[in-house]
Design a protein around this motif. Structure first.
Motif, short mmCIF file in Angstrom:
data_model
loop_
_atom_site.label_atom_id
_atom_site.label_comp_id
_atom_site.label_asym_id
_atom_site.label_seq_id
_atom_site.Cartn_x
_atom_site.Cartn_y
_atom_site.Cartn_z
N ARG A 146 -21.77 -21.37 25.11
CA ARG A 146 -20.60 -22.24 25.01
C ARG A 146 -19.35 -21.45 24.63
NH1 ARG A 146 -21.46 -27.94 22.19
NH2 ARG A 146 -20.07 -28.57 23.86
N LEU A 147 -19.51 -20.46 23.77
CA LEU A 147 -18.38 -19.63 23.40
C LEU A 147 -17.85 -18.87 24.62
CD1 LEU A 147 -19.10 -17.94 19.94
CD2 LEU A 147 -16.97 -19.00 20.65
N GLU A 148 -18.77 -18.29 25.38
CA GLU A 148 -18.37 -17.52 26.55
C GLU A 148 -17.69 -18.42 27.58
OE1 GLU A 148 -20.21 -14.13 29.51
OE2 GLU A 148 -21.57 -15.53 28.54
N ALA A 162 -8.79 -21.16 16.88
CA ALA A 162 -9.42 -21.83 15.74
C ALA A 162 -10.81 -22.31 16.10
CB ALA A 162 -8.55 -23.00 15.28
N ALA A 163 -10.95 -22.86 17.33
CA ALA A 163 -12.27 -23.31 17.77
C ALA A 163 -13.23 -22.13 17.91
CB ALA A 163 -12.15 -24.05 19.11
N VAL A 164 -12.72 -21.02 18.44
CA VAL A 164 -13.55 -19.82 18.59
C VAL A 164 -13.96 -19.29 17.22
CG1 VAL A 164 -13.44 -17.37 19.22
CG2 VAL A 164 -12.69 -19.13 20.85
N ALA A 165 -13.02 -19.25 16.28
CA ALA A 165 -13.33 -18.74 14.94
C ALA A 165 -14.41 -19.59 14.28
CB ALA A 165 -12.06 -18.74 14.08
N ALA A 166 -14.31 -20.92 14.42
CA ALA A 166 -15.32 -21.80 13.83
C ALA A 166 -16.69 -21.57 14.47
CB ALA A 166 -14.90 -23.26 14.01
N ASN A 167 -16.71 -21.38 15.79
CA ASN A 167 -17.98 -21.16 16.48
C ASN A 167 -18.58 -19.80 16.15
OD1 ASN A 167 -18.98 -23.30 18.48
ND2 ASN A 167 -16.79 -23.31 18.84
N VAL A 168 -17.73 -18.78 16.01
CA VAL A 168 -18.23 -17.46 15.62
C VAL A 168 -18.84 -17.52 14.22
CG1 VAL A 168 -17.53 -15.11 15.01
CG2 VAL A 168 -16.69 -16.15 17.12
N GLN A 169 -18.19 -18.25 13.30
CA GLN A 169 -18.72 -18.39 11.96
C GLN A 169 -20.07 -19.10 11.97
OE1 GLN A 169 -17.53 -16.94 9.34
NE2 GLN A 169 -19.05 -17.77 7.93
N GLN A 170 -20.17 -20.17 12.76
CA GLN A 170 -21.44 -20.90 12.85
C GLN A 170 -22.52 -20.03 13.48
OE1 GLN A 170 -20.06 -24.29 15.03
NE2 GLN A 170 -19.69 -25.52 13.19
N ALA A 188 -22.17 -8.67 10.56
CA ALA A 188 -20.86 -8.91 9.95
C ALA A 188 -19.76 -8.16 10.71
CB ALA A 188 -20.88 -8.50 8.48
N CYS A 189 -20.06 -6.93 11.11
CA CYS A 189 -19.07 -6.13 11.86
C CYS A 189 -18.80 -6.76 13.23
CB CYS A 189 -19.57 -4.70 12.04
SG CYS A 189 -19.58 -3.74 10.50
N ALA A 190 -19.87 -7.23 13.90
CA ALA A 190 -19.70 -7.85 15.22
C ALA A 190 -18.84 -9.10 15.11
CB ALA A 190 -21.06 -8.19 15.82
N ALA A 191 -19.09 -9.92 14.07
CA ALA A 191 -18.29 -11.14 13.88
C ALA A 191 -16.83 -10.79 13.59
CB ALA A 191 -18.87 -11.97 12.74
N ALA A 192 -16.62 -9.74 12.79
CA ALA A 192 -15.25 -9.32 12.47
C ALA A 192 -14.53 -8.83 13.72
CB ALA A 192 -15.28 -8.23 11.40
N GLN A 193 -15.25 -8.12 14.59
CA GLN A 193 -14.64 -7.63 15.82
C GLN A 193 -14.25 -8.78 16.73
OE1 GLN A 193 -17.51 -4.94 17.46
NE2 GLN A 193 -16.99 -3.26 16.08
N LEU A 194 -15.08 -9.84 16.76
CA LEU A 194 -14.75 -10.99 17.58
C LEU A 194 -13.52 -11.73 17.07
CD1 LEU A 194 -18.32 -12.46 18.25
CD2 LEU A 194 -16.80 -11.47 19.95
N LEU A 195 -13.30 -11.69 15.78
CA LEU A 195 -12.20 -12.44 15.17
C LEU A 195 -10.93 -11.63 15.01
CD1 LEU A 195 -14.16 -14.41 12.43
CD2 LEU A 195 -13.38 -15.24 14.63
#
Length: 667
Positions: free
Chosen positions: A46-48, A367-375, A640-647
């Protein structure tokens, strides 16, 4: 002044491409670590899809001869060194035109004949019938050929008044807006109902869609345009002429087809509702006020009055009414005349479009992407925590065997086997849970199915398709949406029942079988409810007393109900997709713990067997667990690094909050 709309969109496109690449790398890493369960996989997909397929539609709305097409040329196509969209004196864009890019089709112009208005099929249904459209190829390397081909959108034909009435271009009750009859009693109408322009323009390839709409007479005859396409645009640019200001027909389009799409009350002191931030008003053709008899200050004063008057009549903040000369701006870009470009007001408008409307759209998506990455990160960390607890339990278990004899070790093996049998007995309860969950989920999906929607719309469909005047249609419409809101409430209630059932079973499994399941989150469908309210408000304009005669036209009524059904179907399908993702996230913890506990029992029994047959087996297994624990820590760090890179790119491309309006006139 900051990047222009084109530059801002380029930056946004670069962010989207980089995000998709990073997401693909994360998927491969998760698969390699056996962390790609159903919920995580769904979240990644869904993110992609959200980032890759996200479209940004900018709709240009105005009465005839306000310069919409010239404004589109100046903003998006000046690099071709000439006009692409037809923009000459009089009526040019006679039919709605959508500009976008679909890589599955070659560059070209597709035109839907106006005769299709005789059919009750909606515009959306005609889109799926490729054979009904006239196809004209576009040579993307030849600007002249593109421009010549696009002139076809301005083609007209002469028909009788009766035919014009049947197609929605002639209204007996409002003769002032009817087209003029010629000497033979014929009137001029568009040759085409809709135009789709497929071009591999850099901005269009990145997801920009431009909607160029015709004037009031043509717009009002196509309900799908005014209640589906324009309301779903992320930005609406309303174009006026500086020499005329807000005319009666301008005001009709604004009230009936722009303001009608915002059901949210206006903010105090703002004069604008929630969607008003995505609307801009362009006071075009300011060059008509430039003459040798007026000084610069006199022209500026006249412009200031026109902006203030227009803002007051339209009910918007004066800062959102921008004076522009699209024609001078296009000439300035082609000739690289910077003073003329600044005088045209085009840079100020582009900046408002980029940092206001585009910036708002980017913030919503990010914002929607950030919420989904966090989830996504939380769902993966949940599995890692399960593995860590299992390692801790195994470590304590093995350390307790140090210095113990074979009898104690055999006793531990027996205890592990007993725990395994108890765990296997709990799977029967889990299977029963799955059966009940699927039955309840099926009932929830039934509420959101196309069949359910069709039943709820049945009474309204009958009311609109009956012959003659439809004086009771508005009452039936209100009752229909009351039922649709009840459907939304029922869906939330059924989801709450599923959550309560899963929570009770999770507590039982935790107490009786040693699981560590957390309570599932509630289902939230805010977009579903908000979209229903927005759709309800946008269609109300067609059901008032002023529309009685138009509604008496059977073809128009049928197109209206089909357009409404299509838009509602999209909303229902989106809600069903949200339910599906929620359901997978609810069951994913149970699936993950089942999988990890099965693997844990196998490893514990294997370790005990090794200890029984080798004196060094105990210390080797303890060392293996310590290594696995270190690997888990490294995996959490990598996650954690992968999530940070996405954001992180979100901050890099964050648009400025406001851009000052700066226009200097050329004497």
């Amino acid at each position: 002044m900051g990047p222009s709309f084109n530059e801002q969109f380029d930056q946004f496109g670069a962010w989207r491409r980089g995000f998709a690449q990073q997401l693909n790398a994360l998927r491969e890493w998760l698969a390699g670590q056996d962390l790609l369960d159903a919920a995580v996989q769904e979240r990644l997909q869904r993110l992609e899809a959200q980032v890759r397929s996200d479209k940004v539609m900018v709709a240009f709305v105005a009465e005839f001869s306000r310069g919409k097409s010239e404004l589109i040329n100046a903003i998006f196509f000046a690099q071709y060194g000439r006009r692409l969209m037809p923009a000459s004196a009089g009526r040019t864009t006679m039919c709605p035109a959508e500009l976008g890019w679909d890589a599955e089709h070659p560059p070209g112009l597709r035109l839907l004949p106006i005769d299709t208005r005789e059919s009750p099929e909606s515009l959306g249904q005609w889109r799926m019938r490729g054979e009904a459209w006239m196809h004209h190829p576009l040579d993307v390397s030849n600007a002249q050929q593109i421009a010549d081909t696009l002139t076809k959108v301005a083609e007209v034909r002469k028909v009788t008044v009766e035919q014009a009435r049947a197609w929605g271009f002639w209204h007996d009750e409002d003769g002032a807006d009817n087209p003029q009859r010629d000497a033979h009693g014929l009137v001029e109408v568009p040759r085409w109902r809709h135009a789709l322009i497929n071009m591999p323009h850099p901005l269009l390839k990145q997801g920009l869609v431009i909607l160029d709409t015709p004037g009031l007479n043509a717009v009002g005859a196509e309900p799908e345009l005014t209640v589906n396409l324009i309301p779903q645009a992320h930005a609406v640019v309303f174009v006026l002429a500086a020499d005329t200001g807000v005319t009666k027909s301008d005001l009709s389009i604004w009230r009936d087809h722009v303001l009608a799409q915002d059901p949210v009350p206006a903010d105090a002191g703002q004069g604008m509702g929630a969607q008003a931030a995505s609307r801009l008003v362009v006071l075009n053709k300011i060059d008509t006020l430039w003459d040798s008899l007026s000084s610069g200050p006199q022209v500026q004063a006249q412009l200031r009055r026109q902006r203030e008057d227009s803002a007051q009549m339209l009910g918007v903040a004066v800062e959102r009414v921008l004076p522009v000369s699209a024609q001078k701006g296009l000439v300035a870009k082609v000739s690289d005349n910077q003073p003329l470009l600044q005088a045209s007001g085009l840079p100020a408008f582009e900046n408002m479009l980029a940092h206001g409307i585009m910036g708002q759209r980017q913030r919503v998506l990010q914002a929607a992407v950030a919420a989904n990455v966090q989830q996504l990160r939380q769902e993966v960390e949940r599995v890692l925590n399960i593995r860590r607890r299992d390692l801790d339990d195994q470590m304590a278990e093995l350390q307790s065997l140090r210095g113990k004899n074979a009898t104690v070790i055999a006793s531990m093996r027996s205890r592990i086997e007993t725990e395994q049998r108890e765990f296997e007995r709990s799977t029967a309860k889990i299977q029963a849970l799955r059966t009940v969950h699927m039955r309840m989920l099926k009932a929830l999906f039934h509420q959101l199915s196309s069949g359910s929607l069709k039943r709820e719309l049945g009474e309204l469909k009958d009311a609109l398709e009956q012959r003659g005047l439809k004086l009771g249609a508005r009452k039936v419409y209100a009752e229909t949406f009351e039922r649709l809101h009840i459907v939304a409430e029922r869906a939330h209630s059924q989801a709450a029942d599923i959550q309560a059932m899963m929570s009770a079973t999770y507590k039982e499994l935790n107490a009786e079988s040693g699981f560590s399941l957390q309570m599932p989150p509630p289902l939230l469908l805010p977009d579903f409810t908000d979209d229903l309210r927005r759709i309800e408000a946008s269609y109300t304009q067609y059901l008032g007393l002023g529309q009685v005669l138009k509604l008496s036209n059977a073809a128009f009524s049928q197109r209206l109900i089909k357009a409404l059904a299509m838009r509602l179907r999209t909303v229902f399908e989106s809600a069903a997709n949200d339910v599906d993702l929620w359901s997978k996230s609810v069951t994913a913890p149970l699936d993950a713990q089942l999988k990890e506990r099965k693997r844990s029992f196998s490893r514990r029994l294997e370790a005990v067997d090794r200890i029984q047959h080798a004196a060094t087996g105990l210390e080797e297994r303890i060392a293996e667990i310590e290594t696995s624990d270190t690997q888990l820590t490294a995996m959490q760090t990598q996650l954690a690094c992968a999530a940070a890179q996405l954001l992180s790119p979100l901050k890099e491309y964050a648009p400025a909050s406001s851009v000052p309006l700066d226009i200097t006139l050329v004497a």
